[in-house]
Write an enzyme that holds these catalytic residues in place. Structure first.
Site, PDB file in Angstrom:
ATOM      1  N   ASP A 103       0.795  -1.278  -0.124  1.00  0.00           N
ATOM      2  CA  ASP A 103       0.093  -0.208   0.047  1.00  0.00           C
ATOM      3  C   ASP A 103       0.951   1.161   0.101  1.00  0.00           C
ATOM      4  O   ASP A 103       0.491   2.304  -0.715  1.00  0.00           O
ATOM      5  CB  ASP A 103      -0.969  -0.083   1.187  1.00  0.00           C
ATOM      6  CG  ASP A 103      -1.889   1.162   1.295  1.00  0.00           C
ATOM      7  OD1 ASP A 103      -2.643   1.573   0.454  1.00  0.00           O
ATOM      8  OD2 ASP A 103      -1.822   1.981   2.143  1.00  0.00           O
ATOM      9  N   GLU A 111      -1.660  -5.388  -3.813  1.00  0.00           N
ATOM     10  CA  GLU A 111      -0.669  -4.811  -3.164  1.00  0.00           C
ATOM     11  C   GLU A 111       0.416  -5.393  -2.606  1.00  0.00           C
ATOM     12  O   GLU A 111       1.608  -5.086  -2.614  1.00  0.00           O
ATOM     13  CB  GLU A 111      -1.420  -3.985  -1.904  1.00  0.00           C
ATOM     14  CG  GLU A 111      -2.281  -3.006  -2.052  1.00  0.00           C
ATOM     15  CD  GLU A 111      -3.365  -2.704  -1.064  1.00  0.00           C
ATOM     16  OE1 GLU A 111      -3.979  -1.518  -1.200  1.00  0.00           O
ATOM     17  OE2 GLU A 111      -3.424  -3.302  -0.173  1.00  0.00           O
TER      18      GLU A 111
END
Length: 234
Positions: A53, A125
């Protein structure tokens, strides 16, 4: 790894143009938390998802600043949010055919986990974090610019707005207080929860919506309220 999964993993490596030196790192990135269903296990991709992220945020911010050198922070932020959103990451995973390469529990796979936005987004991610660790930032950047190319085209078509931001601006334009959100229900197993959120704007009936995370449910509720009031979605 089953033969079918092995083929899918190999196809994924060819798609992204990177062969992992650390095979365990790739396997970890593709392993969902449902594997083991509470039993002792080697690990899953949740920590890599957390790292990824941040990697995505950096790469997206860097790329946007290069594409829109005269834009102000307030103009870049909505585009950044759109590029790293759960919906976008899930869309990127689908385009890269990540689903067949995932390692899921039998129950998660049976109920369609390979097509679930939350699982696919988390895998995207985690994969970016694994690329960063295995090949460095330049490798991660190259893959990001490739996989997210279509998403940048979306960003170029106009300034995207998060539904919650759109609702906030709409409410303020009507002279109303800021919208409020409240979780009304949470059901399902820990690895695949479903949240029900209520959004309220003063003077209007509240709206409820569901999502795989609180944030996703809040966005869905905000969008539904905007559409109900004829203000359009984001």
């Amino acid at each position: 790894m089953t033969d079918r999964r092995a083929v899918a993993v190999g196809d994924l490596e060819r798609r992204i143009g990177h062969t992992f030196q650390d095979r365990q790192l790739l396997e970890l990135a593709l392993t969902h938390a449902s594997v083991g269903d509470g039993a002792k296990k080697a690990g899953d991709n949740e920590v890599l998802e957390f790292i990824g992220d941040r990697v995505l945020g950096l790469l997206a911010a860097e790329a946007l600043a290069e594409r829109f050198p005269k834009a102000k922070e307030g103009e870049l932020a909505p585009r950044l949010n759109a590029l790293v959103s759960r919906e976008t990451c899930a869309r990127v995973s689908r385009a890269a055919n990540v689903g067949p390469a995932l390692r899921l529990s039998a129950s998660s796979s049976k109920i369609g986990g390979r097509e679930t936005d939350s699982i696919l987004a988390g895998a995207a991610e985690a994969l970016m974090a694994a690329l960063y660790r295995d090949g460095g930032l330049e490798t991660a950047r190259r893959v990001f610019l490739d996989l997210w190319a279509d998403e940048f085209e979306r960003a170029n078509q106009g300034k995207p707005r998060d539904p919650k931001t759109a609702l906030q601006e709409w409410a303020q334009g009507k002279g109303k207080p800021l919208p409020t959100y409240a979780v009304k229900d949470r059901k399902g197993p820990d690895h695949a929860p479903v949240f029900t959120v209520q959004v309220t704007v003063a003077g209007l009936d509240p709206v409820h919506a569901e999502g795989r995370s609180r944030q996703e449910a809040e966005k869905a509720a905000a969008k539904a309220l905007l559409e109900r009031e004829g203000a359009g979605g984001a």
